[in-house]
Design an enzyme around this catalytic site. Sequence first.
Site, short mmCIF file in Angstrom:
data_model
loop_
_atom_site.label_atom_id
_atom_site.label_comp_id
_atom_site.label_asym_id
_atom_site.label_seq_id
_atom_site.Cartn_x
_atom_site.Cartn_y
_atom_site.Cartn_z
N LEU A 25 22.12 -16.30 19.86
CA LEU A 25 20.88 -17.04 19.64
C LEU A 25 20.88 -17.63 18.24
O LEU A 25 20.45 -17.03 17.27
CB LEU A 25 19.65 -16.15 19.85
N ASP A 26 21.37 -18.88 18.17
CA ASP A 26 21.48 -19.55 16.89
C ASP A 26 20.13 -20.19 16.53
O ASP A 26 19.46 -20.75 17.39
CB ASP A 26 22.54 -20.65 16.99
N GLU A 40 30.54 -20.35 15.40
CA GLU A 40 29.63 -21.51 15.28
C GLU A 40 30.46 -22.79 15.09
O GLU A 40 30.46 -23.67 15.95
CB GLU A 40 28.65 -21.31 14.11
N GLU A 61 28.14 -12.86 16.65
CA GLU A 61 27.49 -12.83 15.34
C GLU A 61 26.71 -11.54 15.16
O GLU A 61 26.51 -11.05 14.07
CB GLU A 61 26.55 -14.03 15.18
N GLU A 62 26.24 -10.99 16.30
CA GLU A 62 25.35 -9.82 16.23
C GLU A 62 26.09 -8.49 16.22
O GLU A 62 25.46 -7.43 16.23
CB GLU A 62 24.34 -9.87 17.38
N ASP A 117 22.29 -11.49 7.79
CA ASP A 117 21.06 -12.15 8.29
C ASP A 117 20.12 -11.10 8.88
O ASP A 117 20.57 -10.18 9.57
CB ASP A 117 21.40 -13.15 9.40
N ASP A 177 17.53 -11.91 18.87
CA ASP A 177 18.98 -11.93 18.58
C ASP A 177 19.67 -10.78 19.31
O ASP A 177 20.68 -10.95 20.00
CB ASP A 177 19.23 -11.74 17.07
N ASP A 236 27.61 -17.06 19.23
CA ASP A 236 26.38 -16.80 18.50
C ASP A 236 25.30 -16.81 19.57
O ASP A 236 24.91 -17.87 20.04
CB ASP A 236 26.14 -17.90 17.45
P1 P6P Z 1 18.93 -23.35 6.31
C1 P6P Z 1 20.12 -20.82 11.45
O1 P6P Z 1 19.86 -19.69 10.65
C2 P6P Z 1 21.43 -21.41 10.96
O2 P6P Z 1 22.45 -20.47 11.06
C3 P6P Z 1 21.75 -22.68 11.74
O3 P6P Z 1 21.29 -22.65 13.05
C4 P6P Z 1 21.06 -23.77 10.93
O4 P6P Z 1 21.72 -25.02 11.02
C5 P6P Z 1 21.13 -23.23 9.50
O5 P6P Z 1 21.27 -21.81 9.59
C6 P6P Z 1 19.86 -23.55 8.74
O6 P6P Z 1 20.02 -23.02 7.44
O7 P6P Z 1 19.54 -22.81 5.04
O8 P6P Z 1 18.77 -24.86 6.26
O9 P6P Z 1 17.66 -22.66 6.76
#
Ligand code: P6P
Length: 345
Positions: A116-117, A289, A93-94, A64, A70, A114
């Site tokens: 900053l999700d 997550e 995650e980072e 990512d 992040d 994670d």
């Molecule tokens: P998409 C954010 O990047 C994430 O990891 C989650 O927080 C979120 O539910 C999902 O990905 C969104 O993914 O493919 O729908 O943009």
Amino acid sequence: MPHRSVSLNRHFFEQRMVHRELVGQLGAVITQIAFATKRLSLEVSRAALAGRTGAAGASNATGDVQKKLDVYSNEILIDALSGLGIVAAVASEELDHVHILDNTVGAPYVLVTDPLDGSSNTDNSGSVGTIWGIYDAAAPESRGVIKKIETEDAMASIKNGMPVAAGYVLYGSGTIFVYTIGDGVHGFTLDRELGEFLLTHPNIRCPEKGKIYAANVSRQHDWDPRLQKFLQALTDPKPNKYRSGQKAYSLRYSGALVADLHRTLLEGGIFLYPSDSESKNGKLRQVYECAPLAFVVENAGGRASSGSVRVLDTPVHTLHQRSPLFIGSASEVALCEQFLSGEAG
Ligand code: P6P
């Protein structure tokens, strides 16, 4: 009498006769996580003012694109837990690998997070969140043995153990801190003027059924046909045996797992992120997550599955492994599993 304000520390103190650990080291770690997320709440709200929006110029271990926030969030969280001698290691995650903290011989816990999700939402002021879980650092047979925790010990705990605590923080219209130690799920709202999280959602229970589903339906052409049939059962305007007289479900999807999860936890329904041709094992990450959120939702009476296996029973092989995620009300998640196994549909 004014309404009694219950801070996180008071909440822990009131439970000390049943959960002594909340006035000990476990409570101290959760309190420090709460402290770090108060700072994060401020930083997220003023990111544009501080020049912390946009990409950091690198990617994380799962490929990512890392946002500046992040990286900064990860630093804030690790800083809050460093030097305590209570957290031995952090799986983030980072970070490519498990991060072993200094001076932690005998430290009892490992943190998975994670930081900053949903960080892609920071540039448009959308909701974002922090996800965290705490594991015993030492295996049962070596608990009490004073030793320095190494990466393999931390990974063994994550692979073989269950969380001793887990939670999330939602940075949305309010900043909400939700946690469980396996005995009830409790939610707190940040009072910015006091600088305190105050109890606003004691003993959260996930409704048995809901009326909303959350999914990135732009990808549904790529999903298992049995999953498409499940969504048809939820959304068909005509009543069907799977909806027992209920209206068709509505779709709500924010692009931030914590925001969609929190709504699902409080209002019921299902959040799903299945595997597809681009994400053959799903997109979301099992360790920091899916598992922590599954621990929260199950302790609120909900259900969390990879589609075929309970999330908390999913074998962990690598730190950043991905998993499909179906999570929320017990009724919808169980029905989804029945469609995916061919028992329904
Ligand atoms: P998409 C954010 O990047 C994430 O990891 C989650 O927080 C979120 O539910 C999902 O990905 C969104 O993914 O493919 O729908 O943009």
